[in-house]
Design a protein around this motif. Sequence first.
Motif, PDB file in Angstrom:
ATOM      1  N   PRO A  94       0.807  -1.219   0.000  1.00 51.97           N
ATOM      2  CA  PRO A  94       0.000   0.000   0.000  1.00 51.97           C
ATOM      3  C   PRO A  94       0.845   1.276   0.000  1.00 51.97           C
ATOM      4  O   PRO A  94       1.805   1.404   0.752  1.00 51.97           O
ATOM      5  CB  PRO A  94      -0.810  -0.134   1.299  1.00 51.97           C
ATOM      6  N   GLY A  95       0.464   2.198  -0.901  1.00 54.65           N
ATOM      7  CA  GLY A  95       1.182   3.464  -1.027  1.00 54.65           C
ATOM      8  C   GLY A  95       2.218   3.463  -2.131  1.00 54.65           C
ATOM      9  O   GLY A  95       2.710   4.534  -2.519  1.00 54.65           O
ATOM     10  N   ASP A  96       2.584   2.291  -2.648  1.00 53.75           N
ATOM     11  CA  ASP A  96       3.600   2.208  -3.700  1.00 53.75           C
ATOM     12  C   ASP A  96       3.038   2.649  -5.045  1.00 53.75           C
ATOM     13  O   ASP A  96       1.855   2.467  -5.347  1.00 53.75           O
ATOM     14  CB  ASP A  96       4.133   0.782  -3.836  1.00 53.75           C
ATOM     15  N   SER A  97       3.924   3.201  -5.857  1.00 45.42           N
ATOM     16  CA  SER A  97       3.603   3.544  -7.237  1.00 45.42           C
ATOM     17  C   SER A  97       4.152   2.444  -8.138  1.00 45.42           C
ATOM     18  O   SER A  97       5.342   2.104  -8.056  1.00 45.42           O
ATOM     19  CB  SER A  97       4.221   4.895  -7.611  1.00 45.42           C
ATOM     20  N   ILE A  98       3.295   1.880  -8.984  1.00 49.51           N
ATOM     21  CA  ILE A  98       3.680   0.762  -9.847  1.00 49.51           C
ATOM     22  C   ILE A  98       3.638   1.205 -11.309  1.00 49.51           C
ATOM     23  O   ILE A  98       2.661   1.801 -11.770  1.00 49.51           O
ATOM     24  CB  ILE A  98       2.728  -0.437  -9.661  1.00 49.51           C
ATOM     25  N   LEU A  99       4.712   0.901 -12.024  1.00 46.03           N
ATOM     26  CA  LEU A  99       4.756   1.116 -13.464  1.00 46.03           C
ATOM     27  C   LEU A  99       5.106  -0.215 -14.130  1.00 46.03           C
ATOM     28  O   LEU A  99       6.111  -0.838 -13.779  1.00 46.03           O
ATOM     29  CB  LEU A  99       5.808   2.160 -13.839  1.00 46.03           C
ATOM     30  N   VAL A 100       4.274  -0.661 -15.065  1.00 39.56           N
ATOM     31  CA  VAL A 100       4.566  -1.850 -15.866  1.00 39.56           C
ATOM     32  C   VAL A 100       4.908  -1.372 -17.265  1.00 39.56           C
ATOM     33  O   VAL A 100       4.059  -0.798 -17.965  1.00 39.56           O
ATOM     34  CB  VAL A 100       3.368  -2.820 -15.906  1.00 39.56           C
ATOM     35  N   CYS A 101       6.145  -1.599 -17.655  1.00 36.10           N
ATOM     36  CA  CYS A 101       6.644  -1.125 -18.951  1.00 36.10           C
ATOM     37  C   CYS A 101       7.155  -2.318 -19.746  1.00 36.10           C
ATOM     38  O   CYS A 101       8.156  -2.950 -19.362  1.00 36.10           O
ATOM     39  CB  CYS A 101       7.751  -0.104 -18.726  1.00 36.10           C
ATOM     40  N   ASP A 102       6.462  -2.666 -20.810  1.00 39.04           N
ATOM     41  CA  ASP A 102       6.826  -3.818 -21.654  1.00 39.04           C
ATOM     42  C   ASP A 102       6.982  -5.097 -20.827  1.00 39.04           C
ATOM     43  O   ASP A 102       7.910  -5.884 -21.033  1.00 39.04           O
ATOM     44  CB  ASP A 102       8.115  -3.541 -22.428  1.00 39.04           C
ATOM     45  N   GLY A 103       6.091  -5.272 -19.862  1.00 32.42           N
ATOM     46  CA  GLY A 103       6.105  -6.479 -19.040  1.00 32.42           C
ATOM     47  C   GLY A 103       7.029  -6.421 -17.850  1.00 32.42           C
ATOM     48  O   GLY A 103       7.021  -7.336 -17.013  1.00 32.42           O
ATOM     49  N   VAL A 104       7.840  -5.369 -17.725  1.00 31.27           N
ATOM     50  CA  VAL A 104       8.764  -5.209 -16.596  1.00 31.27           C
ATOM     51  C   VAL A 104       8.120  -4.290 -15.569  1.00 31.27           C
ATOM     52  O   VAL A 104       7.657  -3.197 -15.913  1.00 31.27           O
ATOM     53  CB  VAL A 104      10.121  -4.639 -17.051  1.00 31.27           C
ATOM     54  N   ARG A 115      11.258   4.145 -23.629  1.00 29.62           N
ATOM     55  CA  ARG A 115       9.914   4.217 -24.174  1.00 29.62           C
ATOM     56  C   ARG A 115       9.258   2.841 -24.055  1.00 29.62           C
ATOM     57  O   ARG A 115       9.868   1.823 -24.364  1.00 29.62           O
ATOM     58  CB  ARG A 115       9.938   4.660 -25.631  1.00 29.62           C
ATOM     59  N   CYS A 116       8.029   2.830 -23.558  1.00 30.57           N
ATOM     60  CA  CYS A 116       7.294   1.574 -23.426  1.00 30.57           C
ATOM     61  C   CYS A 116       6.540   1.323 -24.733  1.00 30.57           C
ATOM     62  O   CYS A 116       5.637   2.085 -25.085  1.00 30.57           O
ATOM     63  CB  CYS A 116       6.321   1.642 -22.256  1.00 30.57           C
ATOM     64  N   ASN A 117       6.919   0.259 -25.424  1.00 29.64           N
ATOM     65  CA  ASN A 117       6.366   0.014 -26.750  1.00 29.64           C
ATOM     66  C   ASN A 117       5.052  -0.763 -26.726  1.00 29.64           C
ATOM     67  O   ASN A 117       4.050  -0.327 -27.287  1.00 29.64           O
ATOM     68  CB  ASN A 117       7.396  -0.739 -27.605  1.00 29.64           C
ATOM     69  N   SER A 118       5.044  -1.914 -26.025  1.00 30.54           N
ATOM     70  CA  SER A 118       3.886  -2.799 -26.123  1.00 30.54           C
ATOM     71  C   SER A 118       2.933  -2.692 -24.939  1.00 30.54           C
ATOM     72  O   SER A 118       1.766  -3.018 -25.044  1.00 30.54           O
ATOM     73  CB  SER A 118       4.336  -4.260 -26.272  1.00 30.54           C
ATOM     74  N   GLN A 119       3.410  -2.248 -23.786  1.00 34.18           N
ATOM     75  CA  GLN A 119       2.556  -2.219 -22.599  1.00 34.18           C
ATOM     76  C   GLN A 119       3.026  -1.138 -21.647  1.00 34.18           C
ATOM     77  O   GLN A 119       4.205  -1.000 -21.363  1.00 34.18           O
ATOM     78  CB  GLN A 119       2.585  -3.579 -21.888  1.00 34.18           C
ATOM     79  N   ARG A 120       2.068  -0.370 -21.167  1.00 34.64           N
ATOM     80  CA  ARG A 120       2.388   0.626 -20.141  1.00 34.64           C
ATOM     81  C   ARG A 120       1.176   0.756 -19.230  1.00 34.64           C
ATOM     82  O   ARG A 120       0.108   1.180 -19.670  1.00 34.64           O
ATOM     83  CB  ARG A 120       2.740   1.978 -20.762  1.00 34.64           C
ATOM     84  N   SER A 121       1.340   0.360 -17.970  1.00 33.97           N
ATOM     85  CA  SER A 121       0.257   0.438 -16.992  1.00 33.97           C
ATOM     86  C   SER A 121       0.782   1.099 -15.734  1.00 33.97           C
ATOM     87  O   SER A 121       1.933   0.881 -15.340  1.00 33.97           O
ATOM     88  CB  SER A 121      -0.274  -0.958 -16.650  1.00 33.97           C
ATOM     89  N   ARG A 122      -0.063   1.896 -15.099  1.00 31.99           N
ATOM     90  CA  ARG A 122       0.314   2.562 -13.848  1.00 31.99           C
ATOM     91  C   ARG A 122      -0.723   2.265 -12.771  1.00 31.99           C
ATOM     92  O   ARG A 122      -1.923   2.232 -13.049  1.00 31.99           O
ATOM     93  CB  ARG A 122       0.430   4.075 -14.052  1.00 31.99           C
ATOM     94  N   TYR A 123      -0.223   2.045 -11.554  1.00 29.09           N
ATOM     95  CA  TYR A 123      -1.102   1.837 -10.408  1.00 29.09           C
ATOM     96  C   TYR A 123      -0.545   2.620  -9.231  1.00 29.09           C
ATOM     97  O   TYR A 123       0.674   2.703  -9.049  1.00 29.09           O
ATOM     98  CB  TYR A 123      -1.167   0.360  -9.991  1.00 29.09           C
ATOM     99  N   LEU A 124      -1.442   3.187  -8.434  1.00 30.28           N
ATOM    100  CA  LEU A 124      -1.073   3.714  -7.123  1.00 30.28           C
ATOM    101  C   LEU A 124      -1.833   2.860  -6.124  1.00 30.28           C
ATOM    102  O   LEU A 124      -3.066   2.922  -6.040  1.00 30.28           O
ATOM    103  CB  LEU A 124      -1.466   5.189  -6.978  1.00 30.28           C
TER     104      LEU A 124
END
Length: 239
Positions: free
Chosen positions: A134-144, A168-177
């Motif tokens: 909880p409280g972390d910032s998550i970035l998923v960039c090209d599966g990483v 640059r994230c080519n295939s996937q970019r997701s963000r979560y807080l």
Amino acid sequence: MRLLGFVLLGYACYFLALIVFDLVAAPRAFIIWLWIGLGLIPVTVIISFIKHNLRQAIGYLLLGPLLLFIFVRIMPGYEFSGSEGASNFPTIQPGDLVVARVAKNALTRGEMVSFDTWQPTAYDFIRKRVHGIPGDSILVCDGVTYVNNYHFSLENNWQPVAFDPAKRCNSQRSRYLLGENEFFVLGDNQRNSWDSRNFGPILRQQIRHTALYTIHEDSHAWGSPNVTFLTRSFVMPEH
């Protein structure tokens, strides 16, 4: 019948010692205690044969393993389960025995947890490692996956690898807080794992157990078992 009472009392004391002295938490102590439990079986059979007859001795020969199996399986606070596929390989390998404890309230990054999934799967529960709390910032960039801009993986020996802002994230970019009760979980085999990158964060109420260690299938019958401890320390660099 008197002998049966002593047998049940003996295994009850054996079971109580496992809990009181927390022998399950130490792999070698747990293996030794299992051998002690198995050793109670021939002692019971021999006493039964000397004092009674062969039929009762055979009965206790069957009763002993059954009691041992039941007592270990229902031990409060612990879970014993097999491996669940390749998503945590090579940390957890096919045929391994995973020993887990009921999850505490405060979970930290690097703990391996089992949790219920609200989506149909082939398993009763899934086991993954906590990367985001909880409280972390998550970035998923090209599966990483980057937690607060750092990536943790078995390949890098769980050392933090910083996100390159120029990437640059080519295939996937997701963000979560992550919210108050949300956790982001990944399999150790991140190239072949169905985890929070697919179904998003999980909730605290889904989490059942924290895995302590896995006893590998190739462990020797005698001596120290081949064990891998499953909790890792994810250290966030200071800014």
